[in-house]
Design an enzyme around this catalytic site. Structure first.
Site, PDB file in Angstrom:
ATOM      1  CE  LYS A 167      21.834 -25.324  18.144  1.00 51.44           C
ATOM      2  NZ  LYS A 167      21.901 -24.170  17.257  1.00 51.44           N
ATOM      3  NE  ARG A 210      27.285 -25.583  15.125  1.00 54.81           N
ATOM      4  CZ  ARG A 210      26.986 -25.019  16.288  1.00 54.81           C
ATOM      5  NH1 ARG A 210      27.185 -25.660  17.412  1.00 54.81           N
ATOM      6  NH2 ARG A 210      26.486 -23.808  16.316  1.00 54.81           N
TER       7      ARG A 210
HETATM    8  P1  AMP Z   1      26.852 -22.219  19.421  1.00 52.50           P
HETATM    9  O1  AMP Z   1      26.924 -21.587  20.759  1.00 52.50           O
HETATM   10  O2  AMP Z   1      26.312 -23.620  19.475  1.00 52.50           O
HETATM   11  O3  AMP Z   1      26.138 -21.373  18.404  1.00 52.50           O
HETATM   12  O4  AMP Z   1      28.363 -22.375  18.894  1.00 52.50           O
HETATM   13  C1  AMP Z   1      29.180 -21.223  18.671  1.00 52.50           C
HETATM   14  C2  AMP Z   1      30.369 -21.585  17.809  1.00 52.50           C
HETATM   15  O5  AMP Z   1      31.155 -22.605  18.451  1.00 52.50           O
HETATM   16  C3  AMP Z   1      30.057 -22.152  16.436  1.00 52.50           C
HETATM   17  O6  AMP Z   1      29.778 -21.154  15.456  1.00 52.50           O
HETATM   18  C4  AMP Z   1      31.343 -22.917  16.136  1.00 52.50           C
HETATM   19  O7  AMP Z   1      32.396 -22.026  15.758  1.00 52.50           O
HETATM   20  C5  AMP Z   1      31.706 -23.495  17.498  1.00 52.50           C
HETATM   21  N1  AMP Z   1      31.075 -24.833  17.709  1.00 52.50           N
HETATM   22  C6  AMP Z   1      30.156 -25.172  18.652  1.00 52.50           C
HETATM   23  N2  AMP Z   1      29.795 -26.463  18.549  1.00 52.50           N
HETATM   24  C7  AMP Z   1      30.499 -26.964  17.495  1.00 52.50           C
HETATM   25  C8  AMP Z   1      30.550 -28.220  16.851  1.00 52.50           C
HETATM   26  N3  AMP Z   1      29.793 -29.259  17.260  1.00 52.50           N
HETATM   27  N4  AMP Z   1      31.378 -28.364  15.784  1.00 52.50           N
HETATM   28  C9  AMP Z   1      32.150 -27.358  15.358  1.00 52.50           C
HETATM   29  N5  AMP Z   1      32.134 -26.122  15.893  1.00 52.50           N
HETATM   30  C10 AMP Z   1      31.321 -25.920  16.962  1.00 52.50           C
END
Ligand code: AMP
Length: 210
Positions: A13, A88
């Protein structure tokens, strides 16, 4: 255009969001990147999020909804944006609706779990600017430092294999239902996320009809 990128962690993504955002001249908004920056800077929000992010769990809805409200109010979002990693959960999607955000398209990048686990073990990130690479599929020029800011590349703590499995579980139980949510609104596009970065960008652009 106002676009959401959905997909399992490691589906690509962030990589695709950056490529498409550059092409369309709009910003990418990654809640994960905003939270990691807050963690690095030791802000109150970063401290609140720390235990969730490190365990591969979702940060509470009220925290991320607050982040998004503040970010979307900035002037660079006026002509559109790509949301990478938000929403999410269904309550987060409902919060976006109640902010009056009129979405054009939701792209779900589809990658089987086995491929995700293989990909995550090779992911490397720049702790300074957040750029993401893969040792085999999308290496930086010298394989060690960031092409954009020359910082040394590192492995994200939440890319450890046991954390990846729990993040995948969270994705299937909590985030994947958003595909139905947006399919009912008639704006969901599925994109096959297996292939080269260029192939997937082409598929994404054609799904977006741009
Ligand atoms: P990502 O970089 O998008 O994989 O996000 C890394 C981590 O940030 C996730 O595993 C969650 O712990 C937190 N996180 C990011 N976006 C969200 C969201 N929309 N809702 C809840 N937690 C989030």
């Amino acid at each position: 255009m106002k676009i959401i990128f959905l997909g399992a962690p490691g589906a690509g993504k962030g990589t695709q969001a950056d490529i498409i955002a550059d092409r369309l001249g709009i910003p990418t908004i990654s809640t994960g990147a905003i939270i990691r920056e807050a963690l690095k800077n030791g802000t109150e929000m970063g401290l609140k999020a720390k235990k969730f992010i490190e365990a591969g769990e979702l940060v509470p809805d009220d925290v991320v909804i607050g982040i998004i409200k503040e970010r979307l109010a900035k002037s660079d979002c006026q002509n559109g944006f790509i949301l990478d990693g938000f929403p999410r959960t269904v309550p987060q999607a409902e919060a976006l609706d109640s902010m009056g955000v009129a979405l054009d398209k939701v792209v779900s990048i589809e990658v089987p779990d086995e491929k995700i686990v293989e990909r995550m073990s090779g992911r490397r990130v720049c702790a300074k600017c957040g750029a993401s690479y893969h040792i085999a599929f999308n290496p930086s020029k010298d394989g060690k430092t960031c092409d954009k800011c020359s910082e040394e590349l590192t492995v994200r703590k939440d890319d450890a294999p046991e954390v990846v499995l729990s993040r995948l579980e969270v994705y299937h139980s909590t985030t994947e239902p958003l595909k139905d949510y947006y399919s009912l609104k008639g704006i969901l596009k599925l994109v096959d996320g297996v292939g080269s970065v260029d192939e997937i960008s082409c598929r994404t652009l054609s799904a977006l009809e741009v």
